[in-house]
Design a protein around this motif. Structure first.
Motif, mmCIF file in Angstrom:
data_model
loop_
_atom_site.group_PDB
_atom_site.id
_atom_site.type_symbol
_atom_site.label_atom_id
_atom_site.label_comp_id
_atom_site.label_asym_id
_atom_site.label_seq_id
_atom_site.Cartn_x
_atom_site.Cartn_y
_atom_site.Cartn_z
ATOM 1 N N GLY A 117 1.428 4.473 -13.019
ATOM 2 C CA GLY A 117 1.470 3.368 -12.075
ATOM 3 C C GLY A 117 0.296 3.373 -11.120
ATOM 4 N N ILE A 118 0.007 4.535 -10.536
ATOM 5 C CA ILE A 118 -1.133 4.631 -9.621
ATOM 6 C C ILE A 118 -2.432 4.370 -10.374
ATOM 7 N N GLY A 119 -2.507 4.892 -11.588
ATOM 8 C CA GLY A 119 -3.710 4.679 -12.383
ATOM 9 C C GLY A 119 -3.980 3.214 -12.644
ATOM 10 N N CYS A 120 -2.919 2.419 -12.722
ATOM 11 C CA CYS A 120 -3.086 0.997 -12.997
ATOM 12 C C CYS A 120 -3.204 0.168 -11.724
ATOM 13 N N VAL A 121 -2.452 0.523 -10.684
ATOM 14 C CA VAL A 121 -2.448 -0.276 -9.458
ATOM 15 C C VAL A 121 -3.704 -0.043 -8.628
ATOM 16 N N ILE A 122 -4.060 1.230 -8.425
ATOM 17 C CA ILE A 122 -5.237 1.529 -7.604
ATOM 18 C C ILE A 122 -6.481 1.453 -8.467
ATOM 19 N N GLY A 123 -7.381 0.614 -8.088
ATOM 20 C CA GLY A 123 -8.637 0.497 -8.825
ATOM 21 C C GLY A 123 -9.109 -0.934 -8.889
ATOM 22 N N THR A 124 -8.325 -1.772 -9.532
ATOM 23 C CA THR A 124 -8.752 -3.143 -9.749
ATOM 24 C C THR A 124 -8.928 -3.896 -8.443
ATOM 25 N N THR A 129 -0.043 0.356 -1.990
ATOM 26 C CA THR A 129 -0.136 -0.765 -1.060
ATOM 27 C C THR A 129 -0.853 -0.361 0.225
ATOM 28 N N LEU A 130 -0.522 0.808 0.758
ATOM 29 C CA LEU A 130 -1.166 1.281 1.987
ATOM 30 C C LEU A 130 -2.673 1.461 1.785
ATOM 31 N N LEU A 131 -3.069 2.030 0.661
ATOM 32 C CA LEU A 131 -4.493 2.238 0.408
ATOM 33 C C LEU A 131 -5.240 0.909 0.286
ATOM 34 N N TYR A 132 -4.630 -0.079 -0.347
ATOM 35 C CA TYR A 132 -5.260 -1.398 -0.465
ATOM 36 C C TYR A 132 -5.563 -1.991 0.908
ATOM 37 N N ILE A 133 -4.594 -1.944 1.793
ATOM 38 C CA ILE A 133 -4.756 -2.543 3.116
ATOM 39 C C ILE A 133 -5.859 -1.836 3.902
ATOM 40 N N VAL A 134 -5.856 -0.506 3.879
ATOM 41 C CA VAL A 134 -6.850 0.264 4.631
ATOM 42 C C VAL A 134 -8.259 0.015 4.103
ATOM 43 N N VAL A 135 -8.437 0.085 2.803
ATOM 44 C CA VAL A 135 -9.774 -0.055 2.224
ATOM 45 C C VAL A 135 -10.323 -1.466 2.408
ATOM 46 N N SER A 136 -9.495 -2.485 2.221
ATOM 47 C CA SER A 136 -9.995 -3.852 2.391
ATOM 48 C C SER A 136 -10.398 -4.119 3.832
ATOM 49 N N GLY A 137 -9.661 -3.536 4.784
ATOM 50 C CA GLY A 137 -10.032 -3.692 6.183
ATOM 51 C C GLY A 137 -11.358 -3.030 6.501
ATOM 52 N N ILE A 138 -11.572 -1.839 5.976
ATOM 53 C CA ILE A 138 -12.834 -1.133 6.224
ATOM 54 C C ILE A 138 -13.997 -1.860 5.553
ATOM 55 N N VAL A 175 -7.030 -8.604 4.412
ATOM 56 C CA VAL A 175 -5.984 -7.624 4.733
ATOM 57 C C VAL A 175 -4.609 -8.282 4.677
ATOM 58 N N LEU A 176 -4.495 -9.480 5.242
ATOM 59 C CA LEU A 176 -3.218 -10.194 5.206
ATOM 60 C C LEU A 176 -2.851 -10.590 3.779
ATOM 61 N N SER A 177 -3.855 -10.906 2.978
ATOM 62 C CA SER A 177 -3.592 -11.250 1.581
ATOM 63 C C SER A 177 -2.964 -10.074 0.842
ATOM 64 N N PHE A 178 -3.464 -8.852 1.112
ATOM 65 C CA PHE A 178 -2.882 -7.678 0.466
ATOM 66 C C PHE A 178 -1.470 -7.419 0.971
ATOM 67 N N VAL A 179 -1.215 -7.700 2.249
ATOM 68 C CA VAL A 179 0.136 -7.533 2.781
ATOM 69 C C VAL A 179 1.093 -8.486 2.082
ATOM 70 N N ILE A 180 0.680 -9.751 1.938
ATOM 71 C CA ILE A 180 1.533 -10.754 1.285
ATOM 72 C C ILE A 180 1.803 -10.370 -0.167
ATOM 73 N N SER A 181 0.752 -9.990 -0.879
ATOM 74 C CA SER A 181 0.930 -9.606 -2.285
ATOM 75 C C SER A 181 1.815 -8.379 -2.412
ATOM 76 N N PHE A 211 -2.601 -9.674 -9.261
ATOM 77 C CA PHE A 211 -2.570 -8.996 -10.563
ATOM 78 C C PHE A 211 -2.948 -7.524 -10.442
ATOM 79 N N ALA A 212 -3.610 -7.141 -9.323
ATOM 80 C CA ALA A 212 -3.952 -5.739 -9.126
ATOM 81 C C ALA A 212 -2.707 -4.869 -8.993
ATOM 82 N N TYR A 213 -1.569 -5.489 -8.668
ATOM 83 C CA TYR A 213 -0.349 -4.729 -8.452
ATOM 84 C C TYR A 213 0.503 -4.569 -9.708
#
Length: 469
Positions: free
Chosen positions: A30-37, A269-278, A56-62, A235-237
């Motif tokens: 799951g992590i291999g597929c979710v984290i990356g794209t 999900t947490l990693l997506y939000i942090v990285v997109s914000g940075i 950042v809000l887009s990742f929260v909604i998704s 689709f990244a999720y």
């Protein structure tokens, strides 16, 4: 001949596939597929073209939409199992025709998603060759015809390499995935540690840029842009969906599938939000590189060694995304072929590796052609309609099965039914409506083809169809 005929439920049925995956293996899948794209590829497109810093809000909604759907997947995977994911759940609980629609959507989802990620992989591969070796790949061989090139050769090549790995065996593929996931997570943490001190808050202003509508009627920025970006990155999720396709190769599917689905979604999900914000804090959203945003951000900061490191880590990370998506596709086609809805020849397993070798290579050729000839943005938009449509029907399946099969054993149960499934359906429907009109046209064509195939072939060849003496 009923369109709602159902098949028996047996989550522990022996189908010839090898049961060898643990809860840890499934979580890493799951992590291999979710984290990356989303992090390594689509953050660039979604932020630069649609949401700006509000990505950042887009990742929260998704992520929220996925949470509701993931709970529904967890219940159905624990109760029904199988390698067909949502297709198999609908076939056992609702009926053949709804199952066909979900299966057809999943074929679109996995085929096009794998191609999308391979296009992003190609961008990072070109960055590595340029940064480390000073070798520039000709633009004609790294771009689609619509982008002025001939074809994207690296994107096509990596798909065929993964076909060889998947043909080798599922346990071997899972081990490869596990190693690559560790490298990927280390790369992301390094990016966070290096880039966070360079964040310029001015790059976040305005946080939600003013809405603009282009000549094609597509919204950029504003609240509509946030919704469009959320639909694009959704689709990244889909990694948790890919976990559910491993039901016939999990050692203890009733316990391990829900763990793999929910744990991988929570971590990612947490990693997506942090990285997109940075990312949007380091690089103005208008200047984000669309094909390799994270590596390009390191280059912008003048940290050349970090740029190469991130690009290398991204290569490994995106490779696992492709691997798991490709794996999921083959298992769904395998399940549909065994049920007679697709030609049964696709269900043939190799006697030594216990993998569908012919299916793996034939689907790989199709994916490679899409990857070589399609631009990343349009491909991602198309796959999301398939993903969202499948998730919508999975949520609906939970409600229907609670009414029609109330006594069915459910090792994991969705809380607050029907509220949680309804919320999942609502979020998925909203995000579907946020996608561009042209995407809906392409999606309608795909569905028309699927309906034609079902009534012309699948309905009569189904394993549940009455046999004519």
């Amino acid at each position: 001949m009923s369109l709602l005929r159902t098949k028996a439920i047996d989550p522990n049925a022996h189908t010839g596939l090898r049961r060898c995956l643990t809860a840890w293996d499934l979580t890493l899948l799951g992590i291999g597929c979710v984290i990356g794209t989303g992090i390594f590829v689509l953050t660039g497109v979604a932020a630069a073209e649609h949401a700006g810093p509000a990505i950042v809000l887009s990742f929260v909604i998704s992520g929220l939409a996925c949470a509701f759907s993931a709970l529904c997947y967890a219940e159905l995977s624990s109760a029904i199992g199988g390698s067909g994911s949502a297709y198999g759940y609908a076939y056992a609980g609702i009926g053949e025709f709804p199952a066909w629609i979900i299966g057809w959507l999943l074929l679109l989802e996995y085929t096009v998603a794998t191609a999308t990620v391979s296009i992003g992989w190609s961008g990072y591969f070109a960055k590595i060759l340029s940064g480390f070796f000073g070798f520039e790949l000709p633009a004609a061989w790294t771009s689609s015809p619509s982008e002025g090139g001939i074809c994207n050769v690296p994107a096509m090549a990596i798909v065929l390499v993964l076909a060889l790995l998947l043909s080798w065996g599922v346990k071997e593929s899972a081990r490869f995935n596990g190693v690559m996931v560790i490298v990927k997570l280390a790369t992301i943490l390094i990016f966070i540690a290096i880039a966070a001190p360079h964040v310029d808050p001015d790059n976040w202003s305005p946080f939600i840029p003013e809405r603009v509508v282009d000549a094609n009627g597509q919204s950029h920025y504003g609240m509509m842009g946030i919704a469009t970006a959320a639909a694009l990155i959704f689709f990244a999720y889909i990694g948790f969906d890919a976990v559910s396709t491993a039901g016939e190769e999990a050692i203890n599917p009733q316990r391990d599938l829900p763990i793999g689905i929910l744990a991988s979604l929570a971590v990612c999900t947490l990693l997506y939000i942090v990285v997109s914000g940075i990312l949007t804090g380091v690089v103005p959203y208008q200047q984000i590189d669309l094909k390799a945003p994270i590596a390009a951000a390191m280059g912008r900061l003048g940290i050349s060694w970090a740029q190469g490191l991130v690009a290398t880590g991204a290569i490994f990370g995106i490779t696992t995304v492709m691997l798991v998506l490709y794996y999921g596709l083959t298992r769904i086609v395998l399940a549909m072929s065994r049920d007679g809805l697709l030609p049964s020849a696709m269900a043939t397993l190799h006697p030594r590796t216990q993998t569908p070798v012919k299916l793996i290579f034939s689907s790989g050729i199709v994916i490679a052609l899409i990857a070589g000839l399609s631009p990343i943005g349009k491909v991602a938009e198309l796959v999301n309609l398939g993903t969202l449509g499948a998730f919508f029907l999975v949520c609906l399946s939970v409600i229907v099965l609670r009414r029609t099969r109330p006594d069915m054993p459910r090792p994991f149960r969705v809380p607050a039914v029907p509220l949680v499934p309804i919320l999942g359906m609502g979020f998925c429907g909203w995000l579907m409506l946020s996608l561009p009109g042209l995407t809906w046209v392409a999606f309608s064509i795909w569905m028309a083809l699927g309906l034609t195939l079902y009534f012309a072939y699948s309905r009569r060849h189904s394993a549940l169809a009455p046999k004519i003496a």
